[in-house]
Motif scaffolding. Sequence first.
Motif, PDB file in Angstrom:
ATOM      1  N   GLY A 149      25.109  27.875  16.119  1.00 15.66           N
ATOM      2  CA  GLY A 149      26.250  27.290  16.814  1.00 15.66           C
ATOM      3  C   GLY A 149      26.901  28.212  17.825  1.00 15.66           C
ATOM      4  O   GLY A 149      27.851  27.816  18.495  1.00 15.66           O
ATOM      5  N   PHE A 150      26.404  29.435  17.965  1.00 20.42           N
ATOM      6  CA  PHE A 150      27.031  30.393  18.873  1.00 20.42           C
ATOM      7  C   PHE A 150      26.982  29.916  20.323  1.00 20.42           C
ATOM      8  O   PHE A 150      27.983  29.971  21.036  1.00 20.42           O
ATOM      9  N   GLY A 151      25.829  29.440  20.758  1.00 15.31           N
ATOM     10  CA  GLY A 151      25.696  28.960  22.139  1.00 15.31           C
ATOM     11  C   GLY A 151      26.593  27.772  22.403  1.00 15.31           C
ATOM     12  O   GLY A 151      27.225  27.668  23.460  1.00 15.31           O
ATOM     13  N   ALA A 152      26.682  26.862  21.421  1.00 16.14           N
ATOM     14  CA  ALA A 152      27.541  25.688  21.572  1.00 16.14           C
ATOM     15  C   ALA A 152      29.004  26.113  21.671  1.00 16.14           C
ATOM     16  O   ALA A 152      29.777  25.540  22.448  1.00 16.14           O
ATOM     17  N   ALA A 153      29.394  27.130  20.903  1.00 15.61           N
ATOM     18  CA  ALA A 153      30.780  27.605  20.948  1.00 15.61           C
ATOM     19  C   ALA A 153      31.097  28.215  22.313  1.00 15.61           C
ATOM     20  O   ALA A 153      32.185  28.000  22.854  1.00 15.61           O
TER      21      ALA A 153
ATOM     22  N   ILE B 173      29.642  27.473  25.217  1.00 15.30           N
ATOM     23  CA  ILE B 173      29.704  26.376  26.185  1.00 15.30           C
ATOM     24  C   ILE B 173      30.999  25.594  26.016  1.00 15.30           C
ATOM     25  O   ILE B 173      31.653  25.221  27.006  1.00 15.30           O
ATOM     26  N   ALA B 174      31.412  25.342  24.767  1.00 14.85           N
ATOM     27  CA  ALA B 174      32.663  24.617  24.522  1.00 14.85           C
ATOM     28  C   ALA B 174      33.851  25.401  25.074  1.00 14.85           C
ATOM     29  O   ALA B 174      34.762  24.820  25.686  1.00 14.85           O
ATOM     30  N   PHE B 175      33.852  26.726  24.877  1.00 17.21           N
ATOM     31  CA  PHE B 175      34.945  27.547  25.406  1.00 17.21           C
ATOM     32  C   PHE B 175      34.976  27.504  26.931  1.00 17.21           C
ATOM     33  O   PHE B 175      36.048  27.409  27.530  1.00 17.21           O
ATOM     34  N   ALA B 176      33.806  27.561  27.566  1.00 23.11           N
ATOM     35  CA  ALA B 176      33.750  27.513  29.031  1.00 23.11           C
ATOM     36  C   ALA B 176      34.278  26.173  29.538  1.00 23.11           C
ATOM     37  O   ALA B 176      35.057  26.126  30.504  1.00 23.11           O
TER      38      ALA B 176
END
Length: 95
Positions: free
Chosen positions: A47-51, A53-56
């Motif tokens: 889930g690190f990549g998704a987090a 992208i969500a923050f961006a």
Amino acid sequence: ANCIADETINSFFEGEAGAPIPLEGSCCQADVCGLPCPAAQDDPHDGFGAAVIAFACLSVLIGFASYIVVHGQSVNFFVAGRTLPLYVVIMTLGS
């Protein structure tokens, strides 16, 4: 494999170590600089990549909302529309 791209420098450290560097069970960082080898790190969770992208995306949304609130004028954005209370300005300058 050479630790250092410059063959002259690499040869110097091989002479200091008494063998080709990196030594068996060691790393270039330890053989050349005397620093401990870095510890192995686990791969980031799925889930690190998704987090990231969500923050961006959240940051972009906040930026667009700020643009709308300050009515698209960069001067208003910079001075917050001159609506900050005095204690917030003092704490900001003090920090």
